[in-house]
Write a protein that holds these residues in place. Structure first.
Motif, PDB file in Angstrom:
ATOM      1  N   LEU A 158      32.345  39.473  67.952  1.00 28.33           N
ATOM      2  CA  LEU A 158      31.513  38.771  67.641  1.00 28.33           C
ATOM      3  C   LEU A 158      32.214  36.939  68.102  1.00 28.33           C
ATOM      4  CD1 LEU A 158      31.726  39.964  64.379  1.00 28.33           C
ATOM      5  CD2 LEU A 158      30.199  40.711  65.160  1.00 28.33           C
ATOM      6  N   SER A 159      31.984  37.480  69.405  1.00 25.71           N
ATOM      7  CA  SER A 159      32.554  35.989  70.268  1.00 25.71           C
ATOM      8  C   SER A 159      32.236  35.189  70.834  1.00 25.71           C
ATOM      9  CB  SER A 159      34.111  35.831  70.947  1.00 25.71           C
ATOM     10  OG  SER A 159      34.089  36.877  71.492  1.00 25.71           O
ATOM     11  N   VAL A 160      31.581  35.705  71.907  1.00 27.07           N
ATOM     12  CA  VAL A 160      30.457  35.171  72.857  1.00 27.07           C
ATOM     13  C   VAL A 160      29.226  35.249  72.022  1.00 27.07           C
ATOM     14  CG1 VAL A 160      29.921  35.656  75.238  1.00 27.07           C
ATOM     15  CG2 VAL A 160      31.798  35.716  74.137  1.00 27.07           C
ATOM     16  N   GLY A 161      28.332  33.897  72.418  1.00 24.23           N
ATOM     17  CA  GLY A 161      26.805  33.374  71.481  1.00 24.23           C
ATOM     18  C   GLY A 161      26.187  34.258  73.416  1.00 24.23           C
ATOM     19  N   GLU A 162      26.364  35.671  73.068  1.00 22.01           N
ATOM     20  CA  GLU A 162      25.600  36.619  74.083  1.00 22.01           C
ATOM     21  C   GLU A 162      23.942  36.990  73.468  1.00 22.01           C
ATOM     22  OE1 GLU A 162      25.336  38.136  78.816  1.00 22.01           O
ATOM     23  OE2 GLU A 162      27.146  38.102  77.239  1.00 22.01           O
ATOM     24  N   PRO A 163      23.594  37.369  73.679  1.00 18.72           N
ATOM     25  CA  PRO A 163      21.910  38.753  73.169  1.00 18.72           C
ATOM     26  C   PRO A 163      22.736  39.423  73.314  1.00 18.72           C
ATOM     27  CG  PRO A 163      20.510  35.856  73.982  1.00 18.72           C
ATOM     28  CD  PRO A 163      21.821  35.996  74.391  1.00 18.72           C
ATOM     29  N   ASP A 164      22.810  40.163  72.834  1.00 21.58           N
ATOM     30  CA  ASP A 164      22.767  41.874  72.914  1.00 21.58           C
ATOM     31  C   ASP A 164      21.739  42.631  74.092  1.00 21.58           C
ATOM     32  OD1 ASP A 164      21.245  42.381  70.975  1.00 21.58           O
ATOM     33  OD2 ASP A 164      22.330  43.909  69.967  1.00 21.58           O
ATOM     34  N   PHE A 165      20.441  41.599  73.748  1.00 17.03           N
ATOM     35  CA  PHE A 165      19.329  42.425  73.796  1.00 17.03           C
ATOM     36  C   PHE A 165      19.279  42.681  75.541  1.00 17.03           C
ATOM     37  CE2 PHE A 165      17.693  41.187  69.588  1.00 17.03           C
ATOM     38  CZ  PHE A 165      17.134  42.452  69.269  1.00 17.03           C
TER      39      PHE A 165
ATOM     40  N   PHE B 133      16.786  28.802  78.832  1.00 16.96           N
ATOM     41  CA  PHE B 133      15.981  30.646  78.420  1.00 16.96           C
ATOM     42  C   PHE B 133      17.220  31.516  78.296  1.00 16.96           C
ATOM     43  CE2 PHE B 133      13.041  28.387  81.557  1.00 16.96           C
ATOM     44  CZ  PHE B 133      11.947  28.903  80.994  1.00 16.96           C
ATOM     45  N   SER B 134      18.538  30.741  78.396  1.00 14.69           N
ATOM     46  CA  SER B 134      19.342  32.166  77.816  1.00 14.69           C
ATOM     47  C   SER B 134      18.936  33.013  76.624  1.00 14.69           C
ATOM     48  CB  SER B 134      20.354  31.474  78.040  1.00 14.69           C
ATOM     49  OG  SER B 134      20.893  30.851  79.416  1.00 14.69           O
ATOM     50  N   LYS B 135      19.049  32.084  76.060  1.00 14.30           N
ATOM     51  CA  LYS B 135      18.965  32.196  73.831  1.00 14.30           C
ATOM     52  C   LYS B 135      17.801  32.704  74.035  1.00 14.30           C
ATOM     53  CE  LYS B 135      22.928  30.680  74.181  1.00 14.30           C
ATOM     54  NZ  LYS B 135      24.554  30.982  74.393  1.00 14.30           N
ATOM     55  N   SER B 136      16.741  32.211  73.932  1.00 17.45           N
ATOM     56  CA  SER B 136      15.942  32.848  73.217  1.00 17.45           C
ATOM     57  C   SER B 136      14.943  34.234  73.774  1.00 17.45           C
ATOM     58  CB  SER B 136      14.505  31.785  72.925  1.00 17.45           C
ATOM     59  OG  SER B 136      14.406  31.065  74.061  1.00 17.45           O
ATOM     60  N   PHE B 137      15.438  33.917  75.591  1.00 12.84           N
ATOM     61  CA  PHE B 137      14.386  35.490  75.776  1.00 12.84           C
ATOM     62  C   PHE B 137      16.083  36.100  76.762  1.00 12.84           C
ATOM     63  CE2 PHE B 137      11.468  31.317  76.386  1.00 12.84           C
ATOM     64  CZ  PHE B 137      10.158  32.590  77.075  1.00 12.84           C
ATOM     65  N   ALA B 138      16.542  35.825  75.691  1.00 18.18           N
ATOM     66  CA  ALA B 138      17.730  36.897  76.484  1.00 18.18           C
ATOM     67  C   ALA B 138      18.297  36.954  78.579  1.00 18.18           C
ATOM     68  CB  ALA B 138      17.661  38.146  75.927  1.00 18.18           C
TER      69      ALA B 138
ATOM     70  N   TRP C  52       6.633  36.271  74.427  1.00 21.06           N
ATOM     71  CA  TRP C  52       6.564  35.409  72.931  1.00 21.06           C
ATOM     72  C   TRP C  52       6.228  36.616  72.246  1.00 21.06           C
ATOM     73  CZ3 TRP C  52       8.423  30.709  72.979  1.00 21.06           C
ATOM     74  CH2 TRP C  52       8.758  30.032  73.981  1.00 21.06           C
ATOM     75  N   GLY C  53       5.936  37.317  72.718  1.00 20.61           N
ATOM     76  CA  GLY C  53       6.493  39.094  71.459  1.00 20.61           C
ATOM     77  C   GLY C  53       7.588  39.260  71.545  1.00 20.61           C
ATOM     78  N   GLU C  54       7.962  39.172  72.695  1.00 21.99           N
ATOM     79  CA  GLU C  54       8.966  39.614  72.514  1.00 21.99           C
ATOM     80  C   GLU C  54      10.184  39.046  72.329  1.00 21.99           C
ATOM     81  OE1 GLU C  54      10.539  43.489  73.395  1.00 21.99           O
ATOM     82  OE2 GLU C  54       7.993  43.160  74.010  1.00 21.99           O
ATOM     83  N   VAL C  55      10.399  37.205  72.039  1.00 27.77           N
ATOM     84  CA  VAL C  55      11.145  36.687  71.759  1.00 27.77           C
ATOM     85  C   VAL C  55      10.993  36.998  69.728  1.00 27.77           C
ATOM     86  CG1 VAL C  55      11.010  34.343  71.509  1.00 27.77           C
ATOM     87  CG2 VAL C  55      10.582  35.209  73.264  1.00 27.77           C
ATOM     88  N   GLU C  56       9.803  37.446  69.811  1.00 32.70           N
ATOM     89  CA  GLU C  56       9.751  37.540  68.097  1.00 32.70           C
ATOM     90  C   GLU C  56      10.186  38.641  67.507  1.00 32.70           C
ATOM     91  OE1 GLU C  56       8.038  36.396  64.463  1.00 32.70           O
ATOM     92  OE2 GLU C  56       8.591  35.295  66.165  1.00 32.70           O
ATOM     93  N   LYS C  57      10.196  40.010  68.252  1.00 34.19           N
ATOM     94  CA  LYS C  57      10.676  40.710  68.295  1.00 34.19           C
ATOM     95  C   LYS C  57      13.015  40.270  68.149  1.00 34.19           C
ATOM     96  CE  LYS C  57       7.753  44.208  69.886  1.00 34.19           C
ATOM     97  NZ  LYS C  57       7.707  45.343  71.418  1.00 34.19           N
ATOM     98  N   MET C  58      12.861  39.565  68.418  1.00 36.02           N
ATOM     99  CA  MET C  58      15.170  39.095  69.091  1.00 36.02           C
ATOM    100  C   MET C  58      15.159  39.010  67.333  1.00 36.02           C
ATOM    101  SD  MET C  58      15.497  39.394  73.223  1.00 36.02           S
ATOM    102  CE  MET C  58      14.089  38.375  73.562  1.00 36.02           C
ATOM    103  N   ARG C  59      14.279  37.407  67.333  1.00 36.60           N
ATOM    104  CA  ARG C  59      14.012  36.656  66.416  1.00 36.60           C
ATOM    105  C   ARG C  59      14.300  37.342  65.040  1.00 36.60           C
ATOM    106  NH1 ARG C  59      11.601  33.783  62.474  1.00 36.60           N
ATOM    107  NH2 ARG C  59      10.367  35.248  62.832  1.00 36.60           N
TER     108      ARG C  59
END
Length: 391
Positions: free
Chosen positions: A36-43, A234-239, A285-292
């Motif tokens: 739970l350490s590194v701020g990186e999307p798992d997607f 783009f790192s966080k919202s777009f993985a 943006w549809g993929e961003v919303e799924k991740m959010r």
């Protein structure tokens, strides 16, 4: 062997390594550890973005771009920023960087002189203070821990001196997930304008907000464009963490200076990443919303669990971090995090990695699977009980 006592830069020798990376390195070779350490999307990066990058690779589009980045990408970013009432000329007010982290370095070296002061809201992302120090500037800490983990205009006002060049914050925040309320942001804008100082707004998490909250940019208030520097990516919202793609938006005269540094230290961001980011803005943006929505579900789970443990934690309204206070357990955060890793195979980051205002806290990133989060929380709960029972 070179034995000169001054063979290295004094400023670099005095710069500590990242507290996040220290715990990340501990994970190497430990496949059984839940991180739970590194701020990186798992997607994985959305397919339409990867597919666009593949296409340009197949077409042999592997050259440098201009220093500013692809004109089409800057135009898309300009259109995107209009949704937050931000208006920037893509020709000379938007610079494509190799991630928002390069943007931080680029901007601080562009505006800071030795002896200048930069007010930084702590707890804060790990690169703000070291990069300011490397400029010979002084980072002045604004402790947000007693005020719901966001800064107030009154706090900024109290810390401004004739040496203050800029204030800097991230909203939604890394590491706390809190947002600065719009009304308070307006007051902060008034303070910046009155004192004629730069306002550096790290907005990398602005698309990851929950419970009906909406992001407000400080640059959208009247007269603030002349004082605002916006960092995003783009790192966080777009993985797209590994693609290293971000941008700076700022007034033309500042950008004319910033691009010179970018020319010398980076030349340009990777061209394939630029094409992929462009496709993300157009159709992702549809993929961003799924991740959010997935992050919001995980946040709800983690927040309830920490509350059930009896630990105080600010409820995040954005980003994908939680910052529980473990000081009631009578143990410092570094020891708690080390014991959690050693005894229970869970990795978190001690709050002091984000400044002294983070003492007594740990940062937990919930950008991992629900099943792993549940298991990690069970194990954290065990350690909490061990400390409460005196082990």
């Amino acid at each position: 062997m070179n034995t000169r006592p001054d063979k290295f830069s004094r400023a670099m020798v005095e710069t500590p390594p990242s507290g996040i990376r220290k715990f990340f390195e501990m994970l190497i070779g430990h496949d059984d550890v839940i991180s739970l350490s590194v701020g990186e999307p798992d997607f994985s990066t959305p397919w339409i973005i990867r597919e666009e990058a593949f296409y340009h690779l197949e077409q042999g589009h592997t050259s440098y771009t201009g220093n500013w980045g692809l004109p089409e990408l800057r135009e898309e970013i300009s259109r995107y920023m209009e949704r937050y009432d931000l208006h920037y000329n893509p020709a000379n007010e938007i610079l494509i960087t190799a991630g928002a982290s390069e943007g931080v370095d680029c901007i601080l070296r562009t505006i800071l002189n030795p002896g200048d002061e930069l007010i930084v809201c702590e707890p804060c992302y790990v690169n703000y203070v070291p990069l300011a120090n490397l400029c010979g500037a002084r980072a002045v800490s604004l402790d947000t821990s007693a005020n719901g983990y966001y800064p107030t205009a009154a706090q900024f006002e109290s810390l401004i001196t004739p040496k203050t060049k800029a204030i800097m914050f991230c909203s939604p925040s890394n590491p706390t997930g809190t947002m600065i309320p719009s009304d308070e942001l307006r007051k902060i804008a008034e303070v910046a304008r009155k004192n004629q100082i730069w306002c550096i707004a790290d907005e990398i998490y602005c698309e990851l907000v929950y419970d009906g909250h909406t992001h407000t940019s400080i640059g959208s208030f009247p007269g603030m464009k002349d004082y605002t520097i916006i960092l995003n990516g783009f790192s966080k919202s777009f993985a797209m963490t590994g693609w290293r793609i971000g941008w700076i938006a700022a007034p033309e005269d500042l950008m004319a200076e910033a691009v010179k540094l970018h020319q010398y230290n980076m030349i340009c961001a990777p061209i394939m990443a630029q094409y992929g980011a462009m496709e993300g803005l157009r159709h992702g943006w549809g993929e961003v919303e799924k991740m959010r929505l997935s992050y919001q579900q995980r946040r709800n789970l983690m927040y309830k669990s920490f509350c059930d443990m009896g630990l105080y934690v600010p409820e995040p309204t954005g980003a994908f971090y939680m910052f529980p206070d473990i000081s009631s357990l009578g143990v410092d955060a570094e020891t708690f995090a080390t014991e959690l890793f050693r005894k229970h195979n869970v990795a978190v980051v001690p709050g002091t990695a984000f400044g002294q205002a983070g003492a007594g806290h740990i940062r937990c990133c919930y950008a991992t699977s629900i099943d792993k989060i549940k298991t990690a929380l069970d194990r954290i709960g065990l350690l909490v009980q061990e400390y409460r029972s005196g082990k």
